[in-house]
Design a protein around this motif. Structure first.
Motif, PDB file in Angstrom:
ATOM      1  N   GLY A  52       0.818  -1.212   0.000  1.00 22.75           N
ATOM      2  CA  GLY A  52       0.000   0.000   0.000  1.00 22.75           C
ATOM      3  C   GLY A  52       0.846   1.254   0.000  1.00 22.75           C
ATOM      4  O   GLY A  52       0.564   2.215  -0.735  1.00 22.75           O
ATOM      5  N   ARG A  53       1.903   1.269   0.827  1.00 28.05           N
ATOM      6  CA  ARG A  53       2.797   2.429   0.857  1.00 28.05           C
ATOM      7  C   ARG A  53       3.476   2.634  -0.484  1.00 28.05           C
ATOM      8  O   ARG A  53       3.555   3.756  -0.990  1.00 28.05           O
ATOM      9  CB  ARG A  53       3.848   2.257   1.963  1.00 28.05           C
ATOM     10  N   ASP A  54       3.978   1.552  -1.069  1.00 27.04           N
ATOM     11  CA  ASP A  54       4.662   1.676  -2.354  1.00 27.04           C
ATOM     12  C   ASP A  54       3.728   2.204  -3.435  1.00 27.04           C
ATOM     13  O   ASP A  54       4.109   3.057  -4.248  1.00 27.04           O
ATOM     14  CB  ASP A  54       5.233   0.320  -2.772  1.00 27.04           C
ATOM     15  N   LEU A  55       2.504   1.700  -3.449  1.00 26.38           N
ATOM     16  CA  LEU A  55       1.542   2.118  -4.471  1.00 26.38           C
ATOM     17  C   LEU A  55       1.245   3.612  -4.368  1.00 26.38           C
ATOM     18  O   LEU A  55       1.240   4.336  -5.381  1.00 26.38           O
ATOM     19  CB  LEU A  55       0.253   1.311  -4.327  1.00 26.38           C
ATOM     20  N   LEU A  56       1.012   4.097  -3.156  1.00 31.92           N
ATOM     21  CA  LEU A  56       0.670   5.512  -2.983  1.00 31.92           C
ATOM     22  C   LEU A  56       1.891   6.418  -3.120  1.00 31.92           C
ATOM     23  O   LEU A  56       1.803   7.511  -3.705  1.00 31.92           O
ATOM     24  CB  LEU A  56       0.017   5.715  -1.615  1.00 31.92           C
ATOM     25  N   ASN A  57       3.027   5.986  -2.601  1.00 35.90           N
ATOM     26  CA  ASN A  57       4.223   6.829  -2.677  1.00 35.90           C
ATOM     27  C   ASN A  57       4.761   6.956  -4.093  1.00 35.90           C
ATOM     28  O   ASN A  57       5.453   7.927  -4.417  1.00 35.90           O
ATOM     29  CB  ASN A  57       5.308   6.290  -1.747  1.00 35.90           C
ATOM     30  N   HIS A  58       4.420   5.994  -4.956  1.00 36.44           N
ATOM     31  CA  HIS A  58       4.856   6.072  -6.356  1.00 36.44           C
ATOM     32  C   HIS A  58       4.083   7.121  -7.141  1.00 36.44           C
ATOM     33  O   HIS A  58       4.378   7.365  -8.315  1.00 36.44           O
ATOM     34  CB  HIS A  58       4.708   4.711  -7.028  1.00 36.44           C
ATOM     35  N   LEU A  59       3.072   7.735  -6.510  1.00 37.67           N
ATOM     36  CA  LEU A  59       2.335   8.811  -7.182  1.00 37.67           C
ATOM     37  C   LEU A  59       3.148  10.101  -7.228  1.00 37.67           C
ATOM     38  O   LEU A  59       2.735  11.077  -7.854  1.00 37.67           O
ATOM     39  CB  LEU A  59       1.003   9.058  -6.469  1.00 37.67           C
ATOM     40  N   GLY A  60       4.286  10.106  -6.557  1.00 39.32           N
ATOM     41  CA  GLY A  60       5.191  11.256  -6.665  1.00 39.32           C
ATOM     42  C   GLY A  60       5.207  12.171  -5.467  1.00 39.32           C
ATOM     43  O   GLY A  60       6.003  13.116  -5.434  1.00 39.32           O
ATOM     44  N   VAL A  61       4.337  11.930  -4.493  1.00 37.42           N
ATOM     45  CA  VAL A  61       4.307  12.771  -3.283  1.00 37.42           C
ATOM     46  C   VAL A  61       4.953  11.995  -2.153  1.00 37.42           C
ATOM     47  O   VAL A  61       4.457  10.929  -1.772  1.00 37.42           O
ATOM     48  CB  VAL A  61       2.864  13.157  -2.905  1.00 37.42           C
ATOM     49  N   PRO A  62       6.055  12.470  -1.595  1.00 40.08           N
ATOM     50  CA  PRO A  62       6.716  11.733  -0.509  1.00 40.08           C
ATOM     51  C   PRO A  62       5.785  11.543   0.695  1.00 40.08           C
ATOM     52  O   PRO A  62       5.093  12.478   1.106  1.00 40.08           O
ATOM     53  CB  PRO A  62       7.906  12.630  -0.148  1.00 40.08           C
ATOM     54  N   ASP A  63       5.764  10.335   1.201  1.00 43.21           N
ATOM     55  CA  ASP A  63       4.975   9.990   2.398  1.00 43.21           C
ATOM     56  C   ASP A  63       3.465  10.171   2.216  1.00 43.21           C
ATOM     57  O   ASP A  63       2.716  10.307   3.188  1.00 43.21           O
ATOM     58  CB  ASP A  63       5.430  10.810   3.615  1.00 43.21           C
ATOM     59  N   LEU A  64       3.002  10.156   0.978  1.00 46.89           N
ATOM     60  CA  LEU A  64       1.565  10.301   0.735  1.00 46.89           C
ATOM     61  C   LEU A  64       0.781   9.178   1.414  1.00 46.89           C
ATOM     62  O   LEU A  64      -0.334   9.405   1.919  1.00 46.89           O
ATOM     63  CB  LEU A  64       1.283  10.291  -0.771  1.00 46.89           C
ATOM     64  N   ALA A  65       1.347   7.969   1.465  1.00 45.18           N
ATOM     65  CA  ALA A  65       0.644   6.838   2.082  1.00 45.18           C
ATOM     66  C   ALA A  65       0.338   7.111   3.548  1.00 45.18           C
ATOM     67  O   ALA A  65      -0.725   6.725   4.053  1.00 45.18           O
ATOM     68  CB  ALA A  65       1.486   5.566   1.947  1.00 45.18           C
ATOM     69  N   PHE A  67      -0.132  10.122   4.967  1.00 40.07           N
ATOM     70  CA  PHE A  67      -1.211  11.105   5.055  1.00 40.07           C
ATOM     71  C   PHE A  67      -2.558  10.474   4.729  1.00 40.07           C
ATOM     72  O   PHE A  67      -3.566  10.746   5.404  1.00 40.07           O
ATOM     73  CB  PHE A  67      -0.938  12.273   4.111  1.00 40.07           C
ATOM     74  N   VAL A  68      -2.604   9.623   3.701  1.00 41.26           N
ATOM     75  CA  VAL A  68      -3.853   8.934   3.345  1.00 41.26           C
ATOM     76  C   VAL A  68      -4.319   8.062   4.504  1.00 41.26           C
ATOM     77  O   VAL A  68      -5.507   8.036   4.851  1.00 41.26           O
ATOM     78  CB  VAL A  68      -3.652   8.097   2.073  1.00 41.26           C
ATOM     79  N   LYS A  69      -3.375   7.347   5.124  1.00 40.01           N
ATOM     80  CA  LYS A  69      -3.723   6.497   6.273  1.00 40.01           C
ATOM     81  C   LYS A  69      -4.310   7.327   7.400  1.00 40.01           C
ATOM     82  O   LYS A  69      -5.348   6.955   7.983  1.00 40.01           O
ATOM     83  CB  LYS A  69      -2.479   5.756   6.755  1.00 40.01           C
ATOM     84  N   HIS A  70      -3.708   8.446   7.709  1.00 39.56           N
ATOM     85  CA  HIS A  70      -4.190   9.290   8.806  1.00 39.56           C
ATOM     86  C   HIS A  70      -5.551   9.909   8.465  1.00 39.56           C
ATOM     87  O   HIS A  70      -6.433   9.967   9.327  1.00 39.56           O
ATOM     88  CB  HIS A  70      -3.176  10.388   9.115  1.00 39.56           C
ATOM     89  N   ALA A  71      -5.731  10.362   7.227  1.00 37.38           N
ATOM     90  CA  ALA A  71      -7.007  10.962   6.830  1.00 37.38           C
ATOM     91  C   ALA A  71      -8.126   9.931   6.869  1.00 37.38           C
ATOM     92  O   ALA A  71      -9.244  10.217   7.322  1.00 37.38           O
ATOM     93  CB  ALA A  71      -6.890  11.572   5.434  1.00 37.38           C
ATOM     94  N   LEU A  72      -7.861   8.721   6.388  1.00 37.22           N
ATOM     95  CA  LEU A  72      -8.876   7.663   6.425  1.00 37.22           C
ATOM     96  C   LEU A  72      -9.218   7.279   7.858  1.00 37.22           C
ATOM     97  O   LEU A  72     -10.377   6.987   8.175  1.00 37.22           O
ATOM     98  CB  LEU A  72      -8.368   6.436   5.665  1.00 37.22           C
ATOM     99  N   THR A  73      -8.221   7.281   8.726  1.00 34.50           N
ATOM    100  CA  THR A  73      -8.481   6.963  10.133  1.00 34.50           C
ATOM    101  C   THR A  73      -9.394   8.004  10.768  1.00 34.50           C
ATOM    102  O   THR A  73     -10.330   7.659  11.509  1.00 34.50           O
ATOM    103  CB  THR A  73      -7.162   6.880  10.910  1.00 34.50           C
ATOM    104  N   ILE A  74      -9.137   9.275  10.476  1.00 34.89           N
ATOM    105  CA  ILE A  74     -10.008  10.330  11.017  1.00 34.89           C
ATOM    106  C   ILE A  74     -11.422  10.185  10.475  1.00 34.89           C
ATOM    107  O   ILE A  74     -12.414  10.336  11.214  1.00 34.89           O
ATOM    108  CB  ILE A  74      -9.420  11.717  10.686  1.00 34.89           C
ATOM    109  N   ALA A  75     -11.560   9.882   9.180  1.00 32.99           N
ATOM    110  CA  ALA A  75     -12.887   9.674   8.599  1.00 32.99           C
ATOM    111  C   ALA A  75     -13.590   8.496   9.276  1.00 32.99           C
ATOM    112  O   ALA A  75     -14.790   8.561   9.593  1.00 32.99           O
ATOM    113  CB  ALA A  75     -12.768   9.436   7.099  1.00 32.99           C
TER     114      ALA A  75
END
Length: 439
Positions: A52-65, A67-75
Motif C-alpha cells: 500500500g505504501r509503495d503504491l501511494l508513494n509512487h504517485l510522486g508525493v513523498p509519504d503520501l501513504a 497522510f492517506v492512512k491518517h485521513a482515512l483513520t479520522i474519517a
C-alpha cells in the motif's frame, strides 16, 4: 510480520463490511455509519502495508501513504462516533438521556465539524512544514525526527484518536450491564477493551512526540517504542473487530435458522398464498412458471431469496402472519365440519411421523386450498371451527410476544412437514366426505 497482521485486520474489517452492505443500503443511519467505519479503517490498514505504501508513494508525493492512512483513520473515527451516538439515541433530542450518551452526542457534533478542519490543517502541515523524509526507516516519526511540524501534525491526529476512543470506551463499557444477551455483553467488553488500548496508544505516542522532536533518541529505544505502540494498536483493532463479530454471530445463527424455516414453510405458504393472493402481504411469484412450467424453481428462488423484507427472520415472521391470515379467510370458505372430518381421517390413517392433531391440521389445510369459494359477494358466512394451533393462552401470548411467535413458528414447521406428506387427492377426498384410500 507487521504486513501480515495489517492484512488480517483489514480482511476482518472488509468481511464485516461485506456482510453488512445490504443493511447499510437499506437500514438505519447507524448501519450505514458502522459500515463506513469498517471500510475506512480497512482502507487505512491496507495503506499501512508495504504494498500500500509503495503504491501511494509512487504517485510522486513523498509519504503520501502516511497522510492517506491518517485521513482515512479520522474519517473512520468520525463515522464511528456517529454510530455510537445513533445506537443510543432514537431521535434528534438528547434530553432525558444518560450523561454518557449526551457526551457522545456532543463529541460527535464537535468531531464532525472538526474532522474536515483537522484533515485540512494536517494537510497544510504535511505539504509545507514537513521536510523530505528519511527513507531509510519505515516509521513516520523516525522519518521526520527533530521537525517541529511533526509535533503539530501527529499531535492533532493523536488528540482526535484518543478523544474518540475514550468516548467509545465509556459508552460501550457503560452498556455492558444493560445488554440482554450474553454474546452482546462479551462483544461490548471486547470493544471496550479495544478502545482502552487505543487510548493508551494515543497517550503513549503523544508523550513520545516531544521526546523525538526535541532530543536525540537511540535506535534501540525508538524500535522498542514502535513495537510497544504497534502492539497496542494491533490488539486494539483485533479486540474491536472481533468484538463487533460476537453479537453478529448470534444474528448469523438466527438468520441461518430463519432460512431453514423458510425452506420448511415454503410449500405450505405458497399453496395458501396462491389460494388467497389478496390476503398475503407480498404475493407468491408466478413470473417464471407462467411462461414455462419447468421454470417454476426460479419462482421458488425469487420467493425465498429476493424478498422485500429486511432480513430472513422478518421474512419468516411475515410468512407466519400470512399463513395465519389466509387460514382465517379459508375458515369462511370450507364446510363447517371439515375439522371434525380431518380429525377422524387422521385417526383412521395415522402416520408415525406426526401426532394426530398435526396430521389433521395438514389435511384440513390441504382440503381448504381446494375448496370452492362459497361466500357470495355481499353476504356474511360464519367461520368454520379451526381447533388447531400451538396454544391459545391469550394472556401469555400478549405478555411474551417473542415467545408466542417462536412457538407458532415451531408449530408451523411441524404442520408444513405433515402438509408435504399429504396430496391433493387427500384434500379432495376429505372435502367429498370419505377417505382418500376409498375414492
Amino acid at each position: 510480520m507487521s504486513d501480515v497482521i495489517a492484512y488480517v485486520i483489514a480482511g476482518l474489517l472488509l468481511i464485516q463490511a461485506f456482510f453488512r452492505a445490504r443493511a447499510a443500503l437499506k437500514g438505519w443511519k447507524r448501519d450505514r455509519s458502522l459500515w463506513g467505519a469498517f471500510v475506512a479503517f480497512a482502507a487505512a490498514w491496507l495503506s499501512r502495508t508495504t504494498h500500500g505504501r509503495d503504491l501511494l508513494n509512487h504517485l510522486g508525493v513523498p509519504d503520501l501513504a502516511y497522510f492517506v492512512k491518517h485521513a482515512l483513520t479520522i474519517a473512520g473515527i468520525c463515522v464511528l462516533l456517529r454510530y455510537v451516538t445513533a445506537v443510543y439515541r432514537s431521535d434528534g433530542s438528547t434530553r432525558d438521556l444518560p450523561r454518557s450518551v449526551r457526551i457522545s452526542a456532543t463529541v460527535h457534533r464537535v468531531a464532525t465539524k472538526a474532522s474536515v478542519a483537522t484533515i485540512v490543517v494536517m494537510g497544510l502541515v504535511f505539504a509545507f512544514l514537513l521536510n523530505d523524509p528519511d527513507t531509510s526507516t519505515p516509521f513516520f516519526l523516525d522519518r521526520h525526527r527533530g521537525e517541529a511540524g511533526v509535533l503539530v501534525y501527529m499531535g492533532l491526529f493523536y488528540l482526535y484518536v484518543g478523544a474518540a476512543a475514550a468516548v467509545c470506551a465509556v459508552q460501550w463499557g457503560g452498556a455492558v450491564r444493560q445488554a440482554p444477551i450474553r454474546s452482546l455483553r462479551i462483544g461490548l467488553r471486547m470493544m471496550t477493551a479495544g478502545m482502552v488500548l487505543a487510548v493508551l496508544y494515543a497517550i503513549t505516542r503523544t508523550a513520545y512526540l516531544p521526546v523525538i522532536t526535541f532530543s536525540s533518541v537511540s535506535e534501540s529505544a525508538n524500535l522498542g517504542q514502535e513495537k510497544v505502540t504497534d502492539t497496542l494498536l494491533y490488539l486494539s483493532f483485533l479486540l474491536w473487530g472481533f468484538g463487533t463479530i460476537a453479537p453478529a454471530a448470534r444474528a448469523g445463527r438466527e438468520r441461518i435458522s430463519a432460512v431453514r424455516g423458510l425452506l420448511e414453510l415454503y410449500p405450505l405458504w405458497r399453496s395458501l398464498a396462491l389460494r388467497a393472493p389478496e390476503i398475503v402481504r407480498h404475493r407468491a411469484s408466478t413470473l417464471f412458471s407462467r411462461r414455462a412450467a419447468k421454470a417454476g424453481r426460479l419462482d421458488t428462488v425469487r420467493d425465498l431469496f429476493f424478498s422485500p423484507d429486511p432480513s430472513p427472520p422478518a421474512h419468516l415472521a411475515r410468512w407466519a402472519m400470512d399463513i395465519r391470515d389466509v387460514i382465517a379467510e379459508l375458515c369462511r370458505q370450507v364446510p363447517a365440519d371439515l375439522a371434525e372430518r380431518a380429525l377422524v381421517q387422521a385417526k383412521a390413517e395415522l402416520k408415525p411421523e406426526h401426532a394426530t392433531d398435526v396430521q389433521a391440521e395438514a389435511l384440513w389445510l390441504r382440503a381448504a386450498v381446494l375448496a370452492e369459494r362459497r361466500r357470495p359477494e355481499g353476504t356474511t358466512v360464519s367461520s368454520a371451527p379451526y381447533p388447531f394451533g400451538p396454544g391459545q393462552d391469550r394472556d401469555q401470548q400478549e405478555s411474551t410476544p417473542g415467545h408466542s411467535l417462536r412457538k407458532e413458528l415451531e408449530h408451523l414447521r411441524t404442520v408444513a412437514s405433515a402438509f408435504r406428506l399429504t396430496s391433493p387427492s387427500d384434500g379432495r377426498a376429505l372435502l367429498d366426505g370419505h377417505p382418500a384410500g376409498h375414492v
